[in-house]
Design a protein around this motif. Structure first.
Motif, PDB file in Angstrom:
ATOM      1  N   ASN A 194      -5.015  -8.572   8.771  1.00 42.14           N
ATOM      2  CA  ASN A 194      -3.923  -8.110   7.919  1.00 42.14           C
ATOM      3  C   ASN A 194      -3.158  -7.007   8.640  1.00 42.14           C
ATOM      4  O   ASN A 194      -3.409  -5.836   8.437  1.00 42.14           O
ATOM      5  CB  ASN A 194      -4.466  -7.586   6.592  1.00 42.14           C
ATOM      6  CG  ASN A 194      -5.093  -8.674   5.766  1.00 42.14           C
ATOM      7  OD1 ASN A 194      -6.227  -9.049   5.999  1.00 42.14           O
ATOM      8  ND2 ASN A 194      -4.343  -9.186   4.810  1.00 42.14           N
ATOM      9  N   LEU A 199      -7.145  -1.757   4.829  1.00 40.49           N
ATOM     10  CA  LEU A 199      -7.635  -1.222   6.091  1.00 40.49           C
ATOM     11  C   LEU A 199      -8.119   0.207   5.871  1.00 40.49           C
ATOM     12  O   LEU A 199      -7.481   0.978   5.149  1.00 40.49           O
ATOM     13  CB  LEU A 199      -6.515  -1.195   7.140  1.00 40.49           C
ATOM     14  CG  LEU A 199      -6.279  -2.462   7.983  1.00 40.49           C
ATOM     15  CD1 LEU A 199      -5.841  -3.626   7.113  1.00 40.49           C
ATOM     16  CD2 LEU A 199      -5.268  -2.190   9.072  1.00 40.49           C
ATOM     17  N   TYR A 246       0.079   5.135   1.533  1.00 39.47           N
ATOM     18  CA  TYR A 246      -0.811   6.040   2.246  1.00 39.47           C
ATOM     19  C   TYR A 246      -0.200   7.431   2.253  1.00 39.47           C
ATOM     20  O   TYR A 246       1.004   7.596   2.312  1.00 39.47           O
ATOM     21  CB  TYR A 246      -1.016   5.594   3.697  1.00 39.47           C
ATOM     22  CG  TYR A 246      -1.942   4.419   3.879  1.00 39.47           C
ATOM     23  CD1 TYR A 246      -1.468   3.115   3.798  1.00 39.47           C
ATOM     24  CD2 TYR A 246      -3.297   4.615   4.132  1.00 39.47           C
ATOM     25  CE1 TYR A 246      -2.322   2.040   3.968  1.00 39.47           C
ATOM     26  CE2 TYR A 246      -4.157   3.540   4.307  1.00 39.47           C
ATOM     27  CZ  TYR A 246      -3.671   2.261   4.224  1.00 39.47           C
ATOM     28  OH  TYR A 246      -4.514   1.198   4.389  1.00 39.47           O
ATOM     29  N   GLY A 279      -2.978  15.311   9.483  1.00 43.02           N
ATOM     30  CA  GLY A 279      -2.673  14.132  10.279  1.00 43.02           C
ATOM     31  C   GLY A 279      -3.363  12.830   9.927  1.00 43.02           C
ATOM     32  O   GLY A 279      -2.929  11.780  10.386  1.00 43.02           O
ATOM     33  N   GLU A 280      -4.427  12.873   9.155  1.00 45.65           N
ATOM     34  CA  GLU A 280      -5.121  11.601   8.864  1.00 45.65           C
ATOM     35  C   GLU A 280      -4.325  10.771   7.868  1.00 45.65           C
ATOM     36  O   GLU A 280      -3.449  11.279   7.181  1.00 45.65           O
ATOM     37  CB  GLU A 280      -6.542  11.862   8.339  1.00 45.65           C
ATOM     38  CG  GLU A 280      -6.617  12.431   6.929  1.00 45.65           C
ATOM     39  CD  GLU A 280      -6.594  13.937   6.920  1.00 45.65           C
ATOM     40  OE1 GLU A 280      -6.039  14.539   7.853  1.00 45.65           O
ATOM     41  OE2 GLU A 280      -7.120  14.508   5.928  1.00 45.65           O
ATOM     42  N   LEU A 281      -4.650   9.496   7.808  1.00 47.49           N
ATOM     43  CA  LEU A 281      -4.009   8.587   6.854  1.00 47.49           C
ATOM     44  C   LEU A 281      -4.969   8.354   5.688  1.00 47.49           C
ATOM     45  O   LEU A 281      -6.063   7.835   5.877  1.00 47.49           O
ATOM     46  CB  LEU A 281      -3.670   7.255   7.518  1.00 47.49           C
ATOM     47  CG  LEU A 281      -2.473   7.268   8.465  1.00 47.49           C
ATOM     48  CD1 LEU A 281      -2.424   5.977   9.266  1.00 47.49           C
ATOM     49  CD2 LEU A 281      -1.180   7.478   7.701  1.00 47.49           C
ATOM     50  N   PHE A 292       0.829  -1.193   0.000  1.00 44.33           N
ATOM     51  CA  PHE A 292       0.000   0.000   0.000  1.00 44.33           C
ATOM     52  C   PHE A 292       0.871   1.255   0.000  1.00 44.33           C
ATOM     53  O   PHE A 292       2.016   1.247   0.444  1.00 44.33           O
ATOM     54  CB  PHE A 292      -0.857   0.071   1.276  1.00 44.33           C
ATOM     55  CG  PHE A 292      -1.738  -1.115   1.504  1.00 44.33           C
ATOM     56  CD1 PHE A 292      -1.243  -2.270   2.076  1.00 44.33           C
ATOM     57  CD2 PHE A 292      -3.076  -1.061   1.153  1.00 44.33           C
ATOM     58  CE1 PHE A 292      -2.060  -3.361   2.298  1.00 44.33           C
ATOM     59  CE2 PHE A 292      -3.902  -2.150   1.377  1.00 44.33           C
ATOM     60  CZ  PHE A 292      -3.394  -3.290   1.953  1.00 44.33           C
ATOM     61  N   PHE A 296      -4.537   5.765  15.849  1.00 47.39           N
ATOM     62  CA  PHE A 296      -5.418   5.520  14.722  1.00 47.39           C
ATOM     63  C   PHE A 296      -6.177   4.211  14.909  1.00 47.39           C
ATOM     64  O   PHE A 296      -5.597   3.181  15.228  1.00 47.39           O
ATOM     65  CB  PHE A 296      -4.623   5.408  13.415  1.00 47.39           C
ATOM     66  CG  PHE A 296      -4.006   6.696  12.960  1.00 47.39           C
ATOM     67  CD1 PHE A 296      -2.655   6.943  13.168  1.00 47.39           C
ATOM     68  CD2 PHE A 296      -4.771   7.654  12.301  1.00 47.39           C
ATOM     69  CE1 PHE A 296      -2.077   8.132  12.737  1.00 47.39           C
ATOM     70  CE2 PHE A 296      -4.198   8.839  11.860  1.00 47.39           C
ATOM     71  CZ  PHE A 296      -2.858   9.078  12.081  1.00 47.39           C
ATOM     72  N   LEU A 355      -0.646  -4.310   9.221  1.00 54.34           N
ATOM     73  CA  LEU A 355       0.161  -3.473   8.343  1.00 54.34           C
ATOM     74  C   LEU A 355       1.480  -3.123   9.011  1.00 54.34           C
ATOM     75  O   LEU A 355       1.498  -2.724  10.174  1.00 54.34           O
ATOM     76  CB  LEU A 355      -0.570  -2.170   8.014  1.00 54.34           C
ATOM     77  CG  LEU A 355      -1.671  -2.193   6.961  1.00 54.34           C
ATOM     78  CD1 LEU A 355      -2.292  -0.820   6.861  1.00 54.34           C
ATOM     79  CD2 LEU A 355      -1.101  -2.611   5.618  1.00 54.34           C
ATOM     80  N   PHE A 406      -8.764   3.683   7.736  1.00 51.64           N
ATOM     81  CA  PHE A 406      -8.343   4.363   8.948  1.00 51.64           C
ATOM     82  C   PHE A 406      -9.265   5.524   9.314  1.00 51.64           C
ATOM     83  O   PHE A 406      -9.806   6.210   8.437  1.00 51.64           O
ATOM     84  CB  PHE A 406      -6.922   4.922   8.774  1.00 51.64           C
ATOM     85  CG  PHE A 406      -5.848   3.870   8.861  1.00 51.64           C
ATOM     86  CD1 PHE A 406      -5.460   3.170   7.745  1.00 51.64           C
ATOM     87  CD2 PHE A 406      -5.229   3.600  10.072  1.00 51.64           C
ATOM     88  CE1 PHE A 406      -4.473   2.196   7.818  1.00 51.64           C
ATOM     89  CE2 PHE A 406      -4.237   2.627  10.159  1.00 51.64           C
ATOM     90  CZ  PHE A 406      -3.864   1.925   9.036  1.00 51.64           C
ATOM     91  N   GLY A 407      -9.406   5.734  10.612  1.00 48.11           N
ATOM     92  CA  GLY A 407     -10.047   6.940  11.104  1.00 48.11           C
ATOM     93  C   GLY A 407      -9.090   8.108  11.027  1.00 48.11           C
ATOM     94  O   GLY A 407      -7.927   7.953  10.619  1.00 48.11           O
ATOM     95  N   GLU A 408      -9.551   9.268  11.432  1.00 46.59           N
ATOM     96  CA  GLU A 408      -8.729  10.477  11.337  1.00 46.59           C
ATOM     97  C   GLU A 408      -7.759  10.616  12.488  1.00 46.59           C
ATOM     98  O   GLU A 408      -6.945  11.542  12.503  1.00 46.59           O
ATOM     99  CB  GLU A 408      -9.630  11.702  11.241  1.00 46.59           C
ATOM    100  CG  GLU A 408     -10.423  11.753   9.952  1.00 46.59           C
ATOM    101  CD  GLU A 408     -11.033  13.108   9.700  1.00 46.59           C
ATOM    102  OE1 GLU A 408     -11.404  13.374   8.531  1.00 46.59           O
ATOM    103  OE2 GLU A 408     -11.150  13.903  10.645  1.00 46.59           O
TER     104      GLU A 408
END
Lengths: 117, 114
Positions: free
Chosen positions: A103, B103, A37, A43-45, A35, B91, A105, B105-107
């Motif tokens: 899974n 997956l 990201y 800050g979010e992914l 992946f 997270f 990561l 993810f949240g913030e």
């Protein structure tokens, strides 16, 4: 054990230049997922792309493209014609399918991309 | 589009206090995760949860940490007695199944321990 290495800690480019981010991984599994990201300053992914270990076909999605080479365990990511909004930290990640364990990561250390106007 | 939501977005606490971080995973997802990112560092796996029990945990996830899914929707991470080094972004992530590996993810919840 799985491991992801992003050798570039920071890349600085001028808007409209292409940016290629390197990622090298280690795993003993034959089935795995890779992946990329994006983590903007907020800050979010943000999920960008996914690749399965059994599909080495490289693709382009808009301004994003990736180069997956199993022979060298590399999964490089390119942003074409970069824009200021592309400024962020980019993480490469590896996931092995482990049935009921899910899974998990494993992330690389991240590459900070700074796109200057 | 369904998403993972986390609360609070930012919490400041005193060392030694208990903290609960909450997550609402995507409905019908089966696997749930907590990850941690200390400022400026990589994202690290803490714990995975499936079928109402922990399926895997990392070395970071010691006895001070616990997770539960009390009501079938929320997925919580509890830190019993916070330490300065627990300051990080936490997270939550959820996953429908293991066939695609993706997956969501949240913030994130930023925890600051003083």
């Amino acid at each position: 054990a799985q491991k992801v290495t992003q050798a570039q800690t920071e890349i600085s480019v001028v808007e409209k230049e292409d940016v290629t981010l390197d990622c090298v991984y280690e795993t003993r599994d034959t089935t795995y997922y890779l992946f990329w990201y994006k983590q903007p300053p907020s800050g979010e992914l943000v999920f960008l792309i996914r690749r399965n270990s059994f599909d080495e076909q490289n693709e382009i999605s808009g301004r994003y493209s990736w180069n997956f080479q199993k022979s060298t365990s590399s999964f490089n990511f390119t942003i074409t014609a970069s824009q200021v909004v592309d400024s962020a930290v980019y993480f490469c990640a590896l996931s092995e399918a482990r049935g009921a364990a899910g899974n998990k990561l494993t992330f690389g250390g991240g590459t900070r991309v700074l796109v200057k106007p | 589009e369904p998403e993972v939501t986390q609360t609070p977005s930012h919490q400041v606490t005193q060392m030694g206090q208990e903290v609960i971080l909450r997550c609402v995973p995507i409905s019908n997802h089966l696997y749930f995760y907590w990850y941690r990112q200390i400022l400026g560092q990589k994202v690290e796996f803490l714990v995975s949860f499936y079928n109402n029990e922990i399926s895997e945990k990392s070395e970071i996830f010691d006895d001070q940490f616990s997770v539960e899914r009390p009501d079938g929707s929320n997925f919580t991470l509890k830190i019993r007695s916070t330490k300065l080094e627990d300051s990080a972004m936490y997270f939550c992530a959820s996953q429908a199944g293991t066939s695609t590996g993706e997956l969501f993810f949240g913030e994130g919840s930023r925890l600051t321990v003083l």
